[in-house]
Design a protein around this motif. Structure first.
Motif, PDB file in Angstrom:
ATOM      1  N   ARG A 122      41.758  20.179  42.123  1.00 34.46           N
ATOM      2  CA  ARG A 122      42.167  21.431  42.760  1.00 34.46           C
ATOM      3  C   ARG A 122      42.721  21.148  44.146  1.00 34.46           C
ATOM      4  N   LYS A 128      35.280  36.591  34.019  1.00 30.22           N
ATOM      5  CA  LYS A 128      35.468  35.834  35.246  1.00 30.22           C
ATOM      6  C   LYS A 128      35.202  34.357  34.982  1.00 30.22           C
ATOM      7  N   ARG A 129      36.015  33.519  35.601  1.00 31.72           N
ATOM      8  CA  ARG A 129      35.864  32.071  35.526  1.00 31.72           C
ATOM      9  C   ARG A 129      35.121  31.630  36.786  1.00 31.72           C
ATOM     10  N   SER A 155      33.465  29.062  43.225  1.00 26.98           N
ATOM     11  CA  SER A 155      34.585  29.991  43.258  1.00 26.98           C
ATOM     12  C   SER A 155      34.616  30.812  41.980  1.00 26.98           C
ATOM     13  N   GLU A 196      37.129  33.429  39.694  1.00 29.95           N
ATOM     14  CA  GLU A 196      38.476  33.936  39.445  1.00 29.95           C
ATOM     15  C   GLU A 196      38.398  35.012  38.377  1.00 29.95           C
ATOM     16  N   ASP A 197      39.049  36.142  38.629  1.00 33.21           N
ATOM     17  CA  ASP A 197      39.196  37.159  37.589  1.00 33.21           C
ATOM     18  C   ASP A 197      40.182  36.637  36.560  1.00 33.21           C
ATOM     19  N   GLY A 229      43.682  36.330  37.674  1.00 36.74           N
ATOM     20  CA  GLY A 229      44.060  35.308  38.656  1.00 36.74           C
ATOM     21  C   GLY A 229      43.548  35.547  40.056  1.00 36.74           C
ATOM     22  N   ALA A 230      42.936  36.714  40.334  1.00 37.29           N
ATOM     23  CA  ALA A 230      42.392  36.964  41.664  1.00 37.29           C
ATOM     24  C   ALA A 230      41.216  36.021  41.900  1.00 37.29           C
ATOM     25  N   LYS A 231      41.134  35.466  43.119  1.00 34.29           N
ATOM     26  CA  LYS A 231      40.111  34.471  43.420  1.00 34.29           C
ATOM     27  C   LYS A 231      39.189  34.947  44.531  1.00 34.29           C
ATOM     28  N   THR A 286      35.632  33.159  46.786  1.00 32.19           N
ATOM     29  CA  THR A 286      34.892  31.916  46.973  1.00 32.19           C
ATOM     30  C   THR A 286      33.573  32.194  47.670  1.00 32.19           C
TER      31      THR A 286
END
Length: 129
Positions: free
Chosen positions: A51, A96-97, A111, A113-114, A117-119, A121
């Protein structure tokens, strides 16, 4: 009377406590090249890539600065990373990831992520150096 050269303040290596919200022995350990390589390998295995803004990237940069300043050797690893290891996990929960990266059992970054793509942390960097 001899004149002494003024002493330059000794530079300190960048430590885990300078970069991440960690405690105990880990916070006082310098960020080492082998630790960074282990985290990069864990990110690659789990996520398929390193990343760009993740702990492995930040650790690599700090380790390079420590090494470049002659404060740590290229083959150096902390006992914490060597004995307790690094880990990267990825889970999916309610769309969510969640990515959690740890060193010696302490979270360096978590972190979320929806699916769109919204993140967000949590447990992120303490401060940048």
């Amino acid at each position: 009377m001899s004149q002494e050269k003024p002493r330059r303040p000794q530079q300190e290596p960048i430590k885990y406590g300078d970069m991440f919200n960690v405690s105990g022995d880990l916070s006082s350990q310098p960020i080492a090249p082998r630790d960074a390589a282990a985290m990069q390998s864990a990110e690659d295995r789990t996520l398929g890539q390193t990343r760009k803004d993740g702990p492995a990237s930040l650790m690599t940069s700090a380790a390079q600065k420590n090494e470049g300043a002659g404060l740590i050797g290229h083959e150096t690893a902390t006992n914490i990373a060597r004995n307790e290891g690094v880990a990267v996990s990825e889970t999916c929960d309610s769309g969510k990831r969640v990515i959690t990266e740890t060193l010696g059992g302490q979270v360096l970054e978590k972190s979320v992520e929806d699916t769109n793509g919204a993140k967000g942390t949590a447990g992120r960097l303490k401060k940048n150096k």
